[in-house]
Design an enzyme around this catalytic site. Structure first.
Site, PDB file in Angstrom:
ATOM      1  N   SER A 181     148.220  46.257  70.067  1.00  0.00           N
ATOM      2  CA  SER A 181     149.440  47.530  70.390  1.00  0.00           C
ATOM      3  C   SER A 181     150.902  46.879  70.388  1.00  0.00           C
ATOM      4  CB  SER A 181     150.168  48.705  70.760  1.00  0.00           C
ATOM      5  OG  SER A 181     148.259  49.023  71.132  1.00  0.00           O
ATOM      6  N   ARG A 196     156.963  40.092  67.937  1.00  0.00           N
ATOM      7  CA  ARG A 196     158.085  40.076  69.479  1.00  0.00           C
ATOM      8  C   ARG A 196     157.171  40.782  69.984  1.00  0.00           C
ATOM      9  NH1 ARG A 196     162.148  43.116  66.064  1.00  0.00           N
ATOM     10  NH2 ARG A 196     160.814  45.069  66.014  1.00  0.00           N
ATOM     11  N   ASP A 234     148.223  50.119  67.329  1.00  0.00           N
ATOM     12  CA  ASP A 234     147.404  51.554  67.737  1.00  0.00           C
ATOM     13  C   ASP A 234     147.098  52.627  67.027  1.00  0.00           C
ATOM     14  OD1 ASP A 234     149.794  51.637  68.699  1.00  0.00           O
ATOM     15  OD2 ASP A 234     149.630  52.155  70.334  1.00  0.00           O
TER      16      ASP A 234
END
Ligand code: BGC
Length: 501
Positions: A181, A196, A234
């Site tokens: 996620s 990132r 997710d």
């Protein structure tokens, strides 16, 4: 003698009266001081409330800006704060998925390992089992190897404990859906590079790396024979899990430690997609809306300071206003200012109030939802978490008011974000023929912070208007993201033919 006594008595009376006057003056000064402090404290609250205002017009501007940024992000890479990442999911689950699949769900505070037994032919899920663990904080800022080894160890012991019936036929590998996620630039359904970290993770050696390659290396190091069949965010997992149970699910929103949304887009409306047109004509997009920002967002000085001092300054501004990782921290910052500038908790500034992230959103939610007449929960939380004791009811009421300001702003902005997505999809106007659009929602903030959830749902209705609101359904998709990843592993299995025969 009598006279002398009289003088003493008069003298004593004069001294007594002077003392009374002095005490009275002290009391008055004290009162003036404390009422001055109270006035200052209330000014701070008022100023903050004004900065956090989310009138309907502003929310509509936010929604409009979200739609504009969505177009820009779909046009070409780097055009927008919204990455609008292509998920390579062009076929959502349809109920035919069959077999035993695994999922690893690495999201924020916790991670999960799941095994899902899918029956296929619309018979759904025969059996599912999971184990959950929290991520030790040291691993959130360590090395890639340490983090991946840790999650694979949990997976290995889960697999080691399973019954004979889940053993794979000879020559066939177990297959896994990996819910990761964080923002990933996917290259295919089962590969992608980390753009990132967010949500307090900061592991430099993983940025830019293919996360499936990292996971596979860890699987090899730990001797776990498993193939990563799907890599999903997710939001994508939640969309897939939601679609499996309800064919009208077209949007997924996560409101947990972090926040994000995904939705089904027409492939032809994605100029930056240069691959073949999918048969379905659709592609699921991971918006990464946490990184949205706009001049219309109501930012206060506390938000600006929180961002500047965060691990990811200037990034994830929307997330920092609405998600679970930050709401409690905003509250702490306002209370600290009130303690420093208005002696809100007495002459001393409570030392624990100076510790970043000491006030977590679940605690804020408990205080906000305190229904007792003396606000006992608020009193206890202030005492236990911040070592502030003997707070007056008046003080506790102000704390609740602050919780309300912060949660209301977050929930209303989240609703505006959803409106922005619905606008992009052309679903923000009344639909013909009873067509429904279901928004699958998940995440601890949405699940547990009732006031927040109620405010979000009311605001969405307010923004959509009665007629359109009746065609938009917000549905809690409990832990759909792990199941969704297992479903997507199933539909991208190497053994599809064997499984369907
Ligand atoms: C991440 C998203 C994720 C969201 C919810 C954000 O911080 O960037 O990828 O979907 O949190 O977990």
């Amino acid at each position: 003698m009598k006279d002398g006594m009289g003088k003493v008595a008069v003298g004593a009376a004069v001294i007594g009266a002077a003392a009374v006057v002095a005490v009275a003056a002290l009391v008055v000064r004290q009162r003036m001081k404390s009422s001055g402090r109270w006035v200052r404290a209330m000014d701070i609250v008022k100023e903050f409330e004004e900065k956090c205002g989310t009138p309907e017009v502003k929310l509509k501007q936010v929604a409009g800006a979200m739609t504009v940024e969505m177009h820009a992000g779909l046009a070409s890479e780097g055009e927008s704060k919204l990455k609008m990442l292509i998920s390579y999911v062009d076929n959502l689950p349809n109920g035919d998925e069959a077999g035993v699949f695994y999922a690893l769900d690495l999201g924020g505070t916790n991670f999960r390992v799941l095994r899902v037994h899918l029956k296929g032919k619309d018979e759904g899920i025969a059996h599912q089992e999971f184990t959950e663990a929290s991520i030790p904080p040291a691993l959130m800022c360590g090395s890639s190897e340490a983090l991946f080894d840790y999650i694979v160890e949990k997976l290995a012991s889960f697999v080691a404990e399973e019954e004979q019936m889940f053993q794979q036929p000879p020559g066939r590998q177990r297959e896994l859906g990996f819910t990761f996620s964080f923002p990933v630039m996917q290259n295919s359904i089962n590969s992608g590079n980390l753009i990132r970290w967010t949500k307090g993770f900061s592991i430099d050696d993983t940025v830019g790396q293919d996360v499936v390659a990292e996971l596979t290396k860890a699987l090899n190091r730990k001797g776990v024979d498993m193939r990563v069949a799907a890599l999903v965010n997710d939001t994508i997992g939640t969309l897939a899990g939601g679609r499996h149970t309800n064919k009208d699910v077209a949007v997924a929103v996560i409101l947990g430690t972090g926040t994000n949304a995904a939705y089904v887009e027409r492939a032809q409306a994605i100029p930056k997609w240069h691959g073949p047109l999918p048969k379905s004509g659709e592609m699921v997009i991971n918006m990464e809306w946490g990184n949205f920002r706009s001049s219309h967002l109501p930012l206060s000085e506390y938000d600006i300071a929180l961002d500047a001092e965060s691990l990811n300054p200037s990034e994830q501004i929307f997330e920092k206003l609405i998600s679970g990782m930050y709401l409690g921290e905003i509250l702490r910052r306002v209370l600290l200012r009130m303690a420093e500038e208005a002696a809100f908790f007495g002459d001393e500034v409570p030392p624990r109030l100076k510790i970043p992230f000491v006030l977590r959103t679940p605690e804020m939610s408990a205080m906000h939802q305190d229904k007792s007449s003396d606000l006992k929960v608020v009193g206890n939380k202030l005492r236990d978490l911040l070592e502030i004791s003997n707070t007056s009811l008046k003080t506790r009421k102000v704390v609740v008011e602050l919780c309300n300001i912060i949660a209301t702003r977050g929930a209303r902005l989240a609703a505006a974000g959803i409106l922005g997505v619905l606008k992009k999809m052309g679903r923000d106007t009344p639909r013909q023929g009873g067509e429904k659009t279901v928004v699958a929602m998940d995440g601890g903030l949405y699940e547990h912070y009732t006031e927040y959830r109620k405010c979000l749902e009311n605001t969405l209705n307010e923004l959509l208007g009665e007629e359109t609101a009746s065609s938009i359904v917000v549905e809690h998709s409990n832990d759909g993201s792990g199941i969704g990843a297992a479903l997507l592993a199933a539909s991208h299995s190497l053994y599809l033919e064997e499984l369907s025969s």
